[in-house]
Design a protein around this motif. Sequence first.
Motif, PDB file in Angstrom:
ATOM      1  N   LEU A 220      -8.755 -11.416 -32.509  1.00 35.08           N
ATOM      2  CA  LEU A 220      -7.999 -10.776 -31.685  1.00 35.08           C
ATOM      3  C   LEU A 220      -6.592 -10.769 -31.881  1.00 35.08           C
ATOM      4  N   THR A 221      -6.229 -11.888 -32.291  1.00 30.87           N
ATOM      5  CA  THR A 221      -4.515 -12.024 -32.602  1.00 30.87           C
ATOM      6  C   THR A 221      -4.299 -10.973 -33.799  1.00 30.87           C
ATOM      7  N   ASN A 222      -5.077 -10.720 -34.745  1.00 36.72           N
ATOM      8  CA  ASN A 222      -4.816  -9.795 -35.688  1.00 36.72           C
ATOM      9  C   ASN A 222      -4.920  -8.343 -35.241  1.00 36.72           C
ATOM     10  N   VAL A 223      -5.915  -8.180 -34.203  1.00 40.78           N
ATOM     11  CA  VAL A 223      -6.134  -6.625 -33.890  1.00 40.78           C
ATOM     12  C   VAL A 223      -4.887  -6.414 -33.138  1.00 40.78           C
ATOM     13  N   THR A 224      -4.557  -7.052 -32.037  1.00 37.58           N
ATOM     14  CA  THR A 224      -3.255  -6.692 -31.180  1.00 37.58           C
ATOM     15  C   THR A 224      -1.970  -6.702 -32.279  1.00 37.58           C
ATOM     16  N   ALA A 225      -2.015  -7.669 -33.122  1.00 35.55           N
ATOM     17  CA  ALA A 225      -0.971  -7.654 -33.867  1.00 35.55           C
ATOM     18  C   ALA A 225      -0.634  -6.321 -34.861  1.00 35.55           C
ATOM     19  N   ARG A 226      -1.890  -5.890 -35.466  1.00 36.53           N
ATOM     20  CA  ARG A 226      -2.139  -4.836 -36.317  1.00 36.53           C
ATOM     21  C   ARG A 226      -1.387  -3.657 -35.484  1.00 36.53           C
ATOM     22  N   PHE A 227      -1.799  -3.333 -34.261  1.00 33.24           N
ATOM     23  CA  PHE A 227      -1.276  -2.146 -33.594  1.00 33.24           C
ATOM     24  C   PHE A 227       0.036  -2.526 -32.977  1.00 33.24           C
ATOM     25  N   ASN A 228       0.735  -3.423 -33.096  1.00 33.32           N
ATOM     26  CA  ASN A 228       1.814  -3.698 -32.501  1.00 33.32           C
ATOM     27  C   ASN A 228       2.894  -4.118 -33.255  1.00 33.32           C
ATOM     28  N   GLY A 229       2.999  -3.473 -34.429  1.00 28.77           N
ATOM     29  CA  GLY A 229       4.049  -3.484 -35.499  1.00 28.77           C
ATOM     30  C   GLY A 229       4.066  -5.127 -36.096  1.00 28.77           C
ATOM     31  N   GLY A 230       2.573  -5.449 -36.182  1.00 30.90           N
ATOM     32  CA  GLY A 230       2.588  -6.952 -36.846  1.00 30.90           C
ATOM     33  C   GLY A 230       2.838  -7.973 -35.857  1.00 30.90           C
ATOM     34  N   ASN A 231       2.925  -7.765 -34.602  1.00 33.87           N
ATOM     35  CA  ASN A 231       3.297  -8.898 -33.711  1.00 33.87           C
ATOM     36  C   ASN A 231       1.981  -8.972 -32.585  1.00 33.87           C
ATOM     37  N   ALA A 232       1.926 -10.247 -32.132  1.00 30.43           N
ATOM     38  CA  ALA A 232       0.905 -10.564 -31.310  1.00 30.43           C
ATOM     39  C   ALA A 232       1.716 -10.275 -29.819  1.00 30.43           C
ATOM     40  N   GLN A 233       1.047 -10.001 -28.693  1.00 36.43           N
ATOM     41  CA  GLN A 233       1.500 -10.039 -27.560  1.00 36.43           C
ATOM     42  C   GLN A 233       1.219 -10.993 -26.488  1.00 36.43           C
ATOM     43  N   VAL A 234       1.949 -11.773 -25.906  1.00 30.53           N
ATOM     44  CA  VAL A 234       1.783 -13.042 -25.041  1.00 30.53           C
ATOM     45  C   VAL A 234       2.346 -12.628 -23.947  1.00 30.53           C
ATOM     46  N   ASP A 235       1.486 -12.828 -22.854  1.00 34.40           N
ATOM     47  CA  ASP A 235       2.103 -12.923 -21.319  1.00 34.40           C
ATOM     48  C   ASP A 235       2.605 -14.345 -20.912  1.00 34.40           C
ATOM     49  N   LEU A 262       9.821  -6.930 -19.342  1.00 34.52           N
ATOM     50  CA  LEU A 262       9.497  -7.556 -17.975  1.00 34.52           C
ATOM     51  C   LEU A 262       8.498  -6.900 -17.331  1.00 34.52           C
ATOM     52  N   LEU A 263       7.200  -7.350 -16.900  1.00 42.29           N
ATOM     53  CA  LEU A 263       6.239  -6.576 -16.343  1.00 42.29           C
ATOM     54  C   LEU A 263       6.317  -6.829 -14.764  1.00 42.29           C
ATOM     55  N   ASP A 264       6.774  -7.735 -14.365  1.00 40.51           N
ATOM     56  CA  ASP A 264       7.294  -8.032 -12.982  1.00 40.51           C
ATOM     57  C   ASP A 264       8.018  -9.251 -12.584  1.00 40.51           C
ATOM     58  N   PRO A 265       8.653  -9.435 -11.449  1.00 39.55           N
ATOM     59  CA  PRO A 265       9.590 -10.465 -11.418  1.00 39.55           C
ATOM     60  C   PRO A 265       9.353 -11.804 -12.144  1.00 39.55           C
ATOM     61  N   LYS A 266       8.170 -12.100 -12.069  1.00 39.38           N
ATOM     62  CA  LYS A 266       7.529 -13.474 -12.453  1.00 39.38           C
ATOM     63  C   LYS A 266       6.958 -13.390 -13.880  1.00 39.38           C
ATOM     64  N   ARG A 267       7.022 -12.369 -14.453  1.00 38.45           N
ATOM     65  CA  ARG A 267       5.989 -12.192 -15.481  1.00 38.45           C
ATOM     66  C   ARG A 267       6.577 -11.265 -16.723  1.00 38.45           C
ATOM     67  N   VAL A 268       6.597 -11.805 -17.911  1.00 44.66           N
ATOM     68  CA  VAL A 268       7.207 -11.123 -19.087  1.00 44.66           C
ATOM     69  C   VAL A 268       5.905 -10.908 -20.142  1.00 44.66           C
ATOM     70  N   ARG A 269       6.006  -9.823 -20.942  1.00 45.45           N
ATOM     71  CA  ARG A 269       5.215  -9.669 -22.138  1.00 45.45           C
ATOM     72  C   ARG A 269       5.987  -9.810 -23.303  1.00 45.45           C
ATOM     73  N   LEU A 270       5.855 -10.782 -24.247  1.00 43.11           N
ATOM     74  CA  LEU A 270       6.523 -10.904 -25.388  1.00 43.11           C
ATOM     75  C   LEU A 270       5.943 -10.556 -26.695  1.00 43.11           C
ATOM     76  N   ALA A 271       6.676  -9.915 -27.568  1.00 38.58           N
ATOM     77  CA  ALA A 271       6.122  -9.815 -28.864  1.00 38.58           C
ATOM     78  C   ALA A 271       6.415 -10.821 -29.722  1.00 38.58           C
ATOM     79  N   VAL A 272       5.630 -11.477 -30.355  1.00 41.82           N
ATOM     80  CA  VAL A 272       5.738 -12.751 -31.111  1.00 41.82           C
ATOM     81  C   VAL A 272       4.919 -12.690 -32.431  1.00 41.82           C
ATOM     82  N   PRO A 273       5.237 -13.359 -33.583  1.00 31.67           N
ATOM     83  CA  PRO A 273       4.655 -13.537 -34.576  1.00 31.67           C
ATOM     84  C   PRO A 273       3.261 -13.959 -34.187  1.00 31.67           C
ATOM     85  N   PRO A 274       2.164 -13.442 -35.101  1.00 29.40           N
ATOM     86  CA  PRO A 274       0.546 -14.013 -34.822  1.00 29.40           C
ATOM     87  C   PRO A 274       0.415 -15.132 -35.136  1.00 29.40           C
TER      88      PRO A 274
END
Length: 315
Positions: A220-235, A262-274
């Motif tokens: 799962l981590t590699n899949v999202t990383a592969r399509f997001n410039g090598g990064n995983a996405q974490v909420d 910023l997804l909403d005032p209490k939530r962020v999505r971070l692009a991070v190394p996998p």
Amino acid sequence: MSGPSLATSGLGKNFGAFVAVQGLDLKIEGAKCVGFLGPNGAGKTTTLKMLTDMIFPSRGEAFINGLSVRQDRKRALSHAGVLIESPEIYPSLSPTEALEMVAELRGVPRGEQPRRIRTALEEVKMSEWAHQKVGRFSKGMKQRIQIASTLVHDPEVLILDEPSTGLDPRGMAEVRAIVREQRKHGRLIFMSSHILSEVTEVCDEVALIDRGKLLFYDTLTNVTARFNGGNAQVDAVFARPLDPSVVNQAIPHLPGVKAVELLDPKRVRLAVPPGPEDQAQILEGLVALKLGLVSFKESAGALEDVYMQQISRGD
Ligand SMILES: Nc1ncnc2c1ncn2[C@@H]1O[C@H](COP(=O)(O)OP(=O)(O)OP(=O)(O)O)[C@@H](O)[C@H]1O
Ligand SMILES: [Mg+2]
């Protein structure tokens, strides 16, 4: 062979001139949960049926624990628990009676049946209903009994076609909990699903199929990383609304954080190394900022993004 495994080699199926599944090459090994994704008509059920010898492949082969499901059907299937278009359980039977029939069919020795049935019912949290009539059960309870019937012969591999479809949120959560538990018991679960958040939550790996063709199979981590410039996405979710300075300065400056949305005032999505080490470091950094961090996990939205990018519009 060590550990459970599922494999296909050039597996394909035609219905007349229509190619439902193209040459599918898949090798899954170890105790894990693999989500099998794809739009309606992609070929998931057809693939699962070929994996369990419910239909003949037009080409190629399928293997369970290294055993060919065509050449060595009985032995191969003795390692698999299968839930694909299973008929409804007869309503006047109790779970115990229904599972006795399954155990008999599956060749579980008579002496072992009571213990195996008890264990299977415990695993799906239905012990207290063991002697009630199935006809009076809710849909979710019936589904748990169906899952129990896949466990009676203690298989190493579980093949489940959309196990939580049609259930209410509670029923879905119960199925998720069972699947997670099964992985801990050392089983390999191959499960089709349309519920991407469910797959993100319970699966370690995903295989995506579209128009009969496998697009990818990876963690799962590699899949999202592969399509997001090598990064995983974490909420990351917080108890309190975030200050703009935190979103624009403090979080982006944590070592390893590549981007912040910023997804909403209490939530962020971070692009991070996998890698898990990087993610652990970022989690520690977020905690140290004392922002009231409530959760930090792989983004379900990231899988949806990949899915949408990958699935071609058929019209
Ligand atoms: N017995 C059959 N005869 C003819 N065509 C079939 C048959 N079974 C499946 N198909 C076709 O094969 C394709 C793949 O079907 P399949 O049921 O495997 O899709 P799926 O990925 O499981 O879809 P869904 O998400 O809707 O369950 C579809 O176009 C379907 O119409
Ligand atoms: Mg299907």
